[in-house]
Design a protein around this motif. Structure first.
Motif: not given
Length: 376
Positions: A103-123
């Motif tokens: 919506g106008a404010s962005g993406a609304t998530l409910t309980t235990n929802t993850f909105l993510g993107h792949a990335t790389t790197g060493s922890a």
């Protein structure tokens, strides 16, 4: 479909630094939009894909509107999000545990929802590369100088695979999330439901502490993803930053500006400029300012407020004398950092009409009294 920013046109090199300095929205170049011109005003319209023409001269139909931000900025909507369940993360934005609503404010998530993107790197070495709000402020980049702009229970999250694999096997997955919410939460403590070295489950610790434990106990661990998570309740994520990449989940901004033709210095004071723009956060304050080629800024006398749909409209005036030349008129959201900008050419006010000098009066003969002498 999401649209990432591309390089600013060479024709506006003089203004490129000013555009990049803005904290919000993507630059792009394309064929300029048509302008509607009358004998007194022109309307400049455009979208984030539409850039600046070679001259950028006001009153010629050559300029167009756009949003401005560092390279790497993108807008993501529902159509750009892929559901994920197991295996390697997709190359696009993805969600798991629930389906975000946009919506106008962005993406609304409910309980235990993850909105993510792949990335790389060493922890073991890169975990602390999340850009802190302090660092973002110093650099003048990011989503309103924050790693995440969100409300409710949305938190920044990182996904680590302790085996150094991209398959994200549940036994190897460590999901870190901030213990707090808000734009400075990444500077505080983080937590995870599993043990990491000597850090017990659900024990708040800094990213530096987690990084040290990964280095000691799982040096091959990799950072496989980042994003926003809601562990309980609901939350809305407006945008998120990772490294030099900023992502917005709000509608793409666009705008229309009406200016006098020609746009003189005095016309910016009276009657000013009329703007209609969308893509801001509902209820946020939107500051208008003129950005000069040397990066000096002149704020407008008025501050606009976005409505429930993230739109602003109104007239703003600039009391300071704006130098003649190519400038940018920017409208920037105070919370989101979203900016819609319009290139405008300001021309000097015409000189006041001259007047002929009043001629000096002709000399007048003045009789002088005295005795006349005659000789003969």
């Amino acid at each position: 479909m999401h649209r990432t920013s591309i390089a600013t046109a060479a024709a506006v090199t003089a203004l490129a630094a000013a555009l990049v300095a803005l904290p919000g929205v993507a630059t792009a170049e394309s064929t300029p939009t048509a302008t509607t011109t009358t004998s007194q005003q022109q309307t400049i319209t455009g979208t984030p894909e539409q850039g600046v023409a070679a001259s950028g001269a006001a009153g010629t139909g050559a300029a167009s509107a756009r949003a401005a931000a560092p390279a790497g900025t993108e807008w993501v909507g529902a159509a750009d999000v892929t559901p994920w369940t197991t295996g390697a993360f997709p190359s696009t934005w993805f969600s798991t545990g629930g389906t975000p609503t946009f919506g106008a404010s962005g993406a609304t998530l409910t309980t235990n929802t993850f909105l993510g993107h792949a990335t790389t790197g060493s922890a073991a070495t890169d975990l602390t590369d999340v850009r802190s709000s302090v660092r973002a402020t110093d650099e003048g980049l990011g989503l309103g100088t924050a790693d995440i702009v969100a409300s409710g229970q949305a938190r920044y999250a990182l996904v680590v695979d302790t085996a150094g694999s991209a398959d994200n096997a549940p036994a190897d997955t460590v999901a870190l999330s901030t213990t707090g919410t808000g734009p400075t939460a990444v500077d505080g403590t983080w937590t995870t439901p599993v043990a990491v070295g000597t850090i017990a489950p659900n024990t708040p610790s800094t990213l530096a502490a987690f990084q040290a434990q990964f280095a000691a106990t799982a040096p091959d661990a990799t950072i496989n993803g980042y994003g926003a998570v809601v562990l309980d309740g609901t939350g809305t994520v407006t945008g998120i930053s990772r490294g030099q990449d900023d992502t917005y989940f709000t509608p793409e901004p666009s705008g229309t500006l009406r200016v006098q033709t020609p746009t003189t210095q005095s016309s910016l004071r009276d009657p000013g400029v009329q703007v209609s723009a969308t893509g801001f956060l509902p209820g946020e304050r939107v500051q208008a300012e003129v950005i000069l080629a040397d990066l000096e800024t002149q704020p407008a006398e008025q501050v606009l407020t976005a409505d429930a749909d993230g739109a602003v409209s109104g007239t703003v005036t600039f009391s300071a004398t704006i130098p003649a030349g190519d400038v940018v008129i920017a409208f920037t959201g105070a919370e989101s950092g979203i900016a819609v900008v319009f290139p405008v050419t300001v021309v000097a006010d015409p000189a006041a009409p001259g007047t002929d000098p009043t001629p000096a009066p002709a000399p007048v003969a003045v009789p002088v009294r005295g005795n006349a002498a005659f000789t003969g």
